[in-house]
Write a protein that holds these residues in place. Structure first.
Motif, PDB file in Angstrom:
ATOM      1  N   GLY A   9       0.820  -1.199   0.000  1.00 55.38           N
ATOM      2  CA  GLY A   9       0.000   0.000   0.000  1.00 55.38           C
ATOM      3  C   GLY A   9       0.856   1.252   0.000  1.00 55.38           C
ATOM      4  N   GLY A  10       0.202   2.381  -0.161  1.00 50.20           N
ATOM      5  CA  GLY A  10       0.925   3.643  -0.153  1.00 50.20           C
ATOM      6  C   GLY A  10       0.119   4.746  -0.771  1.00 50.20           C
ATOM      7  N   LEU A  11       0.810   5.830  -1.075  1.00 45.35           N
ATOM      8  CA  LEU A  11       0.204   7.009  -1.675  1.00 45.35           C
ATOM      9  C   LEU A  11       0.529   7.036  -3.161  1.00 45.35           C
ATOM     10  CD1 LEU A  11      -1.192   9.804  -1.413  1.00 45.35           C
ATOM     11  CD2 LEU A  11       1.075  10.734  -0.882  1.00 45.35           C
ATOM     12  N   VAL A  12      -0.491   7.212  -3.973  1.00 41.31           N
ATOM     13  CA  VAL A  12      -0.301   7.241  -5.419  1.00 41.31           C
ATOM     14  C   VAL A  12      -1.223   8.295  -6.014  1.00 41.31           C
ATOM     15  CG1 VAL A  12      -2.030   5.430  -5.809  1.00 41.31           C
ATOM     16  CG2 VAL A  12      -0.190   5.777  -7.481  1.00 41.31           C
ATOM     17  N   GLN A  13      -0.812   8.874  -7.110  1.00 35.24           N
ATOM     18  CA  GLN A  13      -1.651   9.859  -7.789  1.00 35.24           C
ATOM     19  C   GLN A  13      -2.742   9.150  -8.589  1.00 35.24           C
ATOM     20  OE1 GLN A  13       0.961  12.380 -10.107  1.00 35.24           O
ATOM     21  NE2 GLN A  13       1.087  13.862  -8.431  1.00 35.24           N
ATOM     22  N   ALA A  14      -3.820   9.858  -8.777  1.00 28.71           N
ATOM     23  CA  ALA A  14      -4.905   9.318  -9.594  1.00 28.71           C
ATOM     24  C   ALA A  14      -4.366   8.944 -10.976  1.00 28.71           C
ATOM     25  CB  ALA A  14      -6.025  10.346  -9.713  1.00 28.71           C
ATOM     26  N   GLY A  15      -4.819   7.782 -11.449  1.00 32.36           N
ATOM     27  CA  GLY A  15      -4.327   7.260 -12.717  1.00 32.36           C
ATOM     28  C   GLY A  15      -3.146   6.329 -12.586  1.00 32.36           C
ATOM     29  N   GLY A  16      -2.567   6.294 -11.395  1.00 35.76           N
ATOM     30  CA  GLY A  16      -1.404   5.450 -11.170  1.00 35.76           C
ATOM     31  C   GLY A  16      -1.779   4.015 -10.819  1.00 35.76           C
ATOM     32  N   SER A  17      -0.746   3.244 -10.489  1.00 38.78           N
ATOM     33  CA  SER A  17      -0.930   1.820 -10.204  1.00 38.78           C
ATOM     34  C   SER A  17      -0.240   1.449  -8.904  1.00 38.78           C
ATOM     35  CB  SER A  17      -0.342   0.961 -11.343  1.00 38.78           C
ATOM     36  OG  SER A  17      -0.980   1.216 -12.567  1.00 38.78           O
ATOM     37  N   LEU A  18      -0.767   0.403  -8.287  1.00 34.32           N
ATOM     38  CA  LEU A  18      -0.147  -0.205  -7.118  1.00 34.32           C
ATOM     39  C   LEU A  18      -0.354  -1.704  -7.208  1.00 34.32           C
ATOM     40  CD1 LEU A  18      -1.141   1.970  -4.001  1.00 34.32           C
ATOM     41  CD2 LEU A  18       1.158   1.642  -4.912  1.00 34.32           C
ATOM     42  N   ARG A  19       0.567  -2.436  -6.584  1.00 37.36           N
ATOM     43  CA  ARG A  19       0.418  -3.883  -6.493  1.00 37.36           C
ATOM     44  C   ARG A  19       0.503  -4.290  -5.033  1.00 37.36           C
ATOM     45  NH1 ARG A  19       4.292  -8.919  -7.955  1.00 37.36           N
ATOM     46  NH2 ARG A  19       2.731 -10.355  -8.808  1.00 37.36           N
ATOM     47  N   LEU A  20      -0.579  -4.857  -4.536  1.00 36.94           N
ATOM     48  CA  LEU A  20      -0.627  -5.327  -3.156  1.00 36.94           C
ATOM     49  C   LEU A  20      -0.274  -6.813  -3.108  1.00 36.94           C
ATOM     50  CD1 LEU A  20      -3.972  -3.707  -1.933  1.00 36.94           C
ATOM     51  CD2 LEU A  20      -1.680  -2.697  -2.050  1.00 36.94           C
ATOM     52  N   SER A  21       0.336  -7.195  -1.999  1.00 35.07           N
ATOM     53  CA  SER A  21       0.654  -8.606  -1.764  1.00 35.07           C
ATOM     54  C   SER A  21       0.110  -9.017  -0.408  1.00 35.07           C
ATOM     55  CB  SER A  21       2.166  -8.833  -1.788  1.00 35.07           C
ATOM     56  OG  SER A  21       2.732  -8.465  -3.010  1.00 35.07           O
ATOM     57  N   CYS A  22      -0.228 -10.284  -0.296  1.00 38.46           N
ATOM     58  CA  CYS A  22      -0.665 -10.849   0.980  1.00 38.46           C
ATOM     59  C   CYS A  22      -0.098 -12.249   1.100  1.00 38.46           C
ATOM     60  CB  CYS A  22      -2.184 -10.886   1.081  1.00 38.46           C
ATOM     61  SG  CYS A  22      -2.797 -11.825   2.498  1.00 38.46           S
ATOM     62  N   VAL A  23       0.657 -12.457   2.152  1.00 38.33           N
ATOM     63  CA  VAL A  23       1.250 -13.767   2.401  1.00 38.33           C
ATOM     64  C   VAL A  23       0.595 -14.393   3.616  1.00 38.33           C
ATOM     65  CG1 VAL A  23       3.353 -15.032   2.889  1.00 38.33           C
ATOM     66  CG2 VAL A  23       3.443 -12.999   1.459  1.00 38.33           C
ATOM     67  N   ALA A  24       0.151 -15.623   3.449  1.00 38.73           N
ATOM     68  CA  ALA A  24      -0.371 -16.391   4.576  1.00 38.73           C
ATOM     69  C   ALA A  24       0.746 -17.280   5.099  1.00 38.73           C
ATOM     70  CB  ALA A  24      -1.555 -17.238   4.141  1.00 38.73           C
ATOM     71  N   SER A  25       1.013 -17.174   6.414  1.00 42.10           N
ATOM     72  CA  SER A  25       2.113 -17.941   6.995  1.00 42.10           C
ATOM     73  C   SER A  25       1.644 -18.670   8.242  1.00 42.10           C
ATOM     74  CB  SER A  25       3.271 -17.003   7.345  1.00 42.10           C
ATOM     75  OG  SER A  25       2.862 -16.067   8.305  1.00 42.10           O
ATOM     76  N   GLY A  26       2.464 -19.653   8.673  1.00 40.86           N
ATOM     77  CA  GLY A  26       2.136 -20.391   9.888  1.00 40.86           C
ATOM     78  C   GLY A  26       1.911 -21.862   9.650  1.00 40.86           C
ATOM     79  N   SER A  27       2.874 -22.521   9.043  1.00 43.38           N
ATOM     80  CA  SER A  27       2.808 -23.966   8.786  1.00 43.38           C
ATOM     81  C   SER A  27       1.515 -24.334   8.062  1.00 43.38           C
ATOM     82  CB  SER A  27       2.914 -24.749  10.099  1.00 43.38           C
ATOM     83  OG  SER A  27       4.147 -24.499  10.730  1.00 43.38           O
ATOM     84  N   ILE A  28       1.224 -23.578   7.034  1.00 42.23           N
ATOM     85  CA  ILE A  28      -0.019 -23.787   6.294  1.00 42.23           C
ATOM     86  C   ILE A  28       0.105 -24.946   5.327  1.00 42.23           C
ATOM     87  CG2 ILE A  28      -1.547 -22.767   4.570  1.00 42.23           C
ATOM     88  CD1 ILE A  28      -1.102 -20.105   5.984  1.00 42.23           C
ATOM     89  N   PHE A  29      -0.893 -25.799   5.336  1.00 40.95           N
ATOM     90  CA  PHE A  29      -0.946 -26.924   4.398  1.00 40.95           C
ATOM     91  C   PHE A  29      -1.752 -26.553   3.166  1.00 40.95           C
ATOM     92  CE2 PHE A  29      -0.881 -31.068   2.781  1.00 40.95           C
ATOM     93  CZ  PHE A  29      -2.167 -31.462   2.469  1.00 40.95           C
TER      94      PHE A  29
END
Length: 122
Positions: A9-29
């Motif tokens: 996340g962050g601050l971006v101007q209108a018309g711009g792009s961002l890429r969010l990531s989400c990692v799930a952790s904790g001995s996940i099967f």
């Protein structure tokens, strides 16, 4: 302990792009469904997009076209590519996982991340 950690996340101007990531952790099967939700100030949390382990994707009607969700099952990570951002996209973006199995055979119906702030300036 299963955790979801968002980043990008962050601050971006209108018309711009961002890429969010989400990692799930904790001995996940295995994680069945992972998705992105967002909550703007003074508004209810709303769906952005979800993706199943098998690759079935669902977008909220207003999100499809500018936002793209993707998933890496090997790392239990999802991404949200956001293009042509608008000021109304300003919100805290949350990651959610449904149906989480751990290697110790624990099962969690639902887990949420802490959220990442996206601010779009006009």
């Amino acid at each position: 302990q299963v955790q979801l950690v968002e980043s990008g996340g962050g601050l971006v101007q209108a018309g711009g792009s961002l890429r969010l990531s989400c990692v799930a952790s904790g001995s996940i099967f295995r994680v069945n469904v992972m998705g992105w939700y967002r909550q703007a100030p003074g508004k209810q949390r709303e769906l952005v997009a979800t993706t199943t382990r098998g690759g079935v994707i669902n977008y909220a009607d207003s999100m499809e076209g500018r936002f793209t969700i993707s998933r890496d099952n090997g790392t239990n990570t999802i991404y949200l590519q956001m293009n042509a951002l608008k000021s109304e996209d300003t919100a805290v973006y949350y990651c959610k996982a449904n149906g989480v199995w751990t290697s110790s055979n624990s099962y969690f119906i639902e887990k949420w991340g802490q959220g990442t702030q996206v601010t779009v300036s006009s």
